[in-house]
Write a protein that holds these residues in place. Sequence first.
Motif, short mmCIF file in Angstrom:
data_model
loop_
_atom_site.label_atom_id
_atom_site.label_comp_id
_atom_site.label_asym_id
_atom_site.label_seq_id
_atom_site.Cartn_x
_atom_site.Cartn_y
_atom_site.Cartn_z
N GLY A 149 0.88 -1.25 -0.04
CA GLY A 149 0.08 0.13 -0.02
C GLY A 149 0.80 1.30 -0.12
N GLU A 150 0.69 2.21 1.10
CA GLU A 150 1.46 3.34 1.08
C GLU A 150 2.75 3.10 1.29
OE1 GLU A 150 -0.08 6.70 0.80
OE2 GLU A 150 -1.43 5.07 -0.46
N GLU A 151 2.93 1.83 2.19
CA GLU A 151 4.29 1.51 2.48
C GLU A 151 5.11 0.86 1.59
OE1 GLU A 151 2.27 1.48 5.58
OE2 GLU A 151 2.83 3.77 5.43
N ASN A 152 5.78 1.37 0.60
CA ASN A 152 6.38 0.82 -0.54
C ASN A 152 7.84 1.46 -0.59
OD1 ASN A 152 7.55 -0.39 -2.61
ND2 ASN A 152 5.71 -0.63 -3.76
N TRP A 153 8.75 0.66 -0.07
CA TRP A 153 10.22 1.21 -0.15
C TRP A 153 10.67 1.40 -1.56
CZ3 TRP A 153 13.77 3.56 2.78
CH2 TRP A 153 15.20 3.30 2.38
N TYR A 154 10.23 0.57 -2.40
CA TYR A 154 10.65 0.41 -3.83
C TYR A 154 9.96 1.72 -4.97
CZ TYR A 154 13.18 -3.28 -1.89
OH TYR A 154 13.95 -4.07 -1.04
N SER A 155 9.12 2.30 -4.27
CA SER A 155 8.54 3.34 -4.92
C SER A 155 8.69 4.76 -4.57
CB SER A 155 6.91 3.24 -5.29
OG SER A 155 6.49 3.44 -3.73
N LEU A 156 9.64 4.73 -3.53
CA LEU A 156 10.30 6.03 -2.91
C LEU A 156 11.16 6.47 -3.56
CD1 LEU A 156 10.59 5.52 0.99
CD2 LEU A 156 8.58 6.42 -0.19
N SER A 157 11.60 7.71 -3.82
CA SER A 157 12.51 8.40 -4.63
C SER A 157 13.83 8.29 -3.84
CB SER A 157 12.46 9.97 -4.73
OG SER A 157 12.59 10.45 -3.56
N PHE A 158 14.77 8.11 -4.72
CA PHE A 158 16.17 7.95 -4.26
C PHE A 158 16.49 9.04 -3.19
CE2 PHE A 158 20.80 9.02 -3.92
CZ PHE A 158 21.11 7.87 -4.20
N LYS A 159 16.25 10.19 -3.23
CA LYS A 159 16.31 11.17 -2.40
C LYS A 159 15.55 10.95 -0.87
CE LYS A 159 16.16 16.11 -2.07
NZ LYS A 159 15.52 17.39 -2.64
N GLU A 160 14.32 10.32 -1.07
CA GLU A 160 13.70 10.02 0.30
C GLU A 160 14.24 8.73 0.85
OE1 GLU A 160 9.08 10.68 -0.20
OE2 GLU A 160 10.06 9.82 -2.04
N ARG A 161 14.59 7.72 0.01
CA ARG A 161 15.42 6.86 0.61
C ARG A 161 16.83 7.27 1.12
NH1 ARG A 161 16.59 3.19 -3.65
NH2 ARG A 161 15.52 4.83 -5.37
N ALA A 162 17.57 7.73 0.67
CA ALA A 162 18.83 8.60 1.27
C ALA A 162 18.78 9.05 2.34
CB ALA A 162 19.47 9.42 -0.01
N LYS A 163 17.61 10.08 2.74
CA LYS A 163 17.44 10.63 3.88
C LYS A 163 17.09 9.72 4.92
CE LYS A 163 14.03 14.17 5.90
NZ LYS A 163 12.93 13.24 6.33
N LEU A 164 16.08 8.71 4.92
CA LEU A 164 15.69 7.92 5.90
C LEU A 164 17.07 7.21 6.23
CD1 LEU A 164 12.12 6.53 4.28
CD2 LEU A 164 12.77 7.95 6.33
N LEU A 165 17.93 6.86 5.49
CA LEU A 165 18.97 5.72 5.57
C LEU A 165 20.25 6.90 6.60
CD1 LEU A 165 19.27 3.26 2.65
CD2 LEU A 165 18.77 2.87 5.21
N TYR A 166 20.12 8.13 6.02
CA TYR A 166 20.98 8.95 6.69
C TYR A 166 20.48 8.89 8.28
CZ TYR A 166 23.18 13.04 8.43
OH TYR A 166 23.72 13.97 9.22
N GLU A 167 19.32 9.07 8.60
CA GLU A 167 18.62 9.07 9.93
C GLU A 167 19.05 7.73 10.49
OE1 GLU A 167 17.23 11.71 11.33
OE2 GLU A 167 17.62 12.86 9.55
#
Length: 245
Positions: A149-167
């Motif tokens: 549903g709304e929680e799809n890691w593989y449809s997040l943008s690179f930028k969003e994923r990079a930010k989450l992994l930075y945290e």
Amino acid sequence: AAEAVKTLDGWYCLHDMRTMDWTSWKKVSNEERLEAIEEFKELLTKWEAVEEAEKGSHALYKIVGQKADLMFMFLRPTMDELSDIETAFNKTKFAEFLIPAHSYVSVVELSQYSGNSSAEDPKTRERLYPILPKWDYVSFYPMDKRREGEENWYSLSFKERAKLLYEHSKTGRKYAGEVKQIITGSFGFDDWEWGVTLFAHDVLQLKKIVYEMRFDEVSALYGEFGAFFVGNHLPKANIDTYLHV
Ligand code: 76R
């Protein structure tokens, strides 16, 4: 489509869990047991030479609980070598007393979210081809990133994923010196997407880091976890005691 992150991939990895068949072990003669132990230790000596030459690494842990008794972790430059190790070990006398409990196949992975590092850089090499720390405690578990549903890691943008992994990495760095993590990727190799192997001097730090990370957005929203294996280090010098009956 969202852009896949580039990864650097290092040594291939096999986690091999076995259950000790104590009943059979107790039934055979002392002589047979000693023979099995000697042959097993010779194999360990061979693996030590590989590690000495920095052509791979291994570690052996005693798993607590009924999922397994022993966990071998092997790192090698090729998948073929992992297969050879497994076969050689299965041919030993000692393996006759071990029941396969679980295994996990993966490859050491560094994702390049915060800029590209060079595989030639010594710091990066150390992480791609790590000599496993023989710290007292280990925790191994597989994980996925959610696709629902709304929680799809593989449809997040690179930028969003990079930010989450930075945290995520900020939480991780609080445990510097206490917990060492090796992230291995297992897309196409095994049933989950990553393997997480954590080493610690104090077993409680394993619980603390995993708990604290549950609150990082990346784990809270996207983390799915498999079975956990926790164990104590079993150095070669303690094998005799461990196998004494
Ligand atoms: O590579 C780096 O160190 C940069 C920052 C970083 C990335 C990109 C990082 C740091 N991790 C990264 C990627 Mn991690 N990590 C886990 C787990 O239990 C859980 O909730 C998760 C299991 C732990 C405990 C952990 C620890 N990390 C990843 C990825 C790949 C994501 C992708 O590519 O989509 C996974 C699956 C993952 C999971 N991480 C750190 C740690 C720690 C301790 C650090 C800090 C390392 C340091 O800087 O010393």
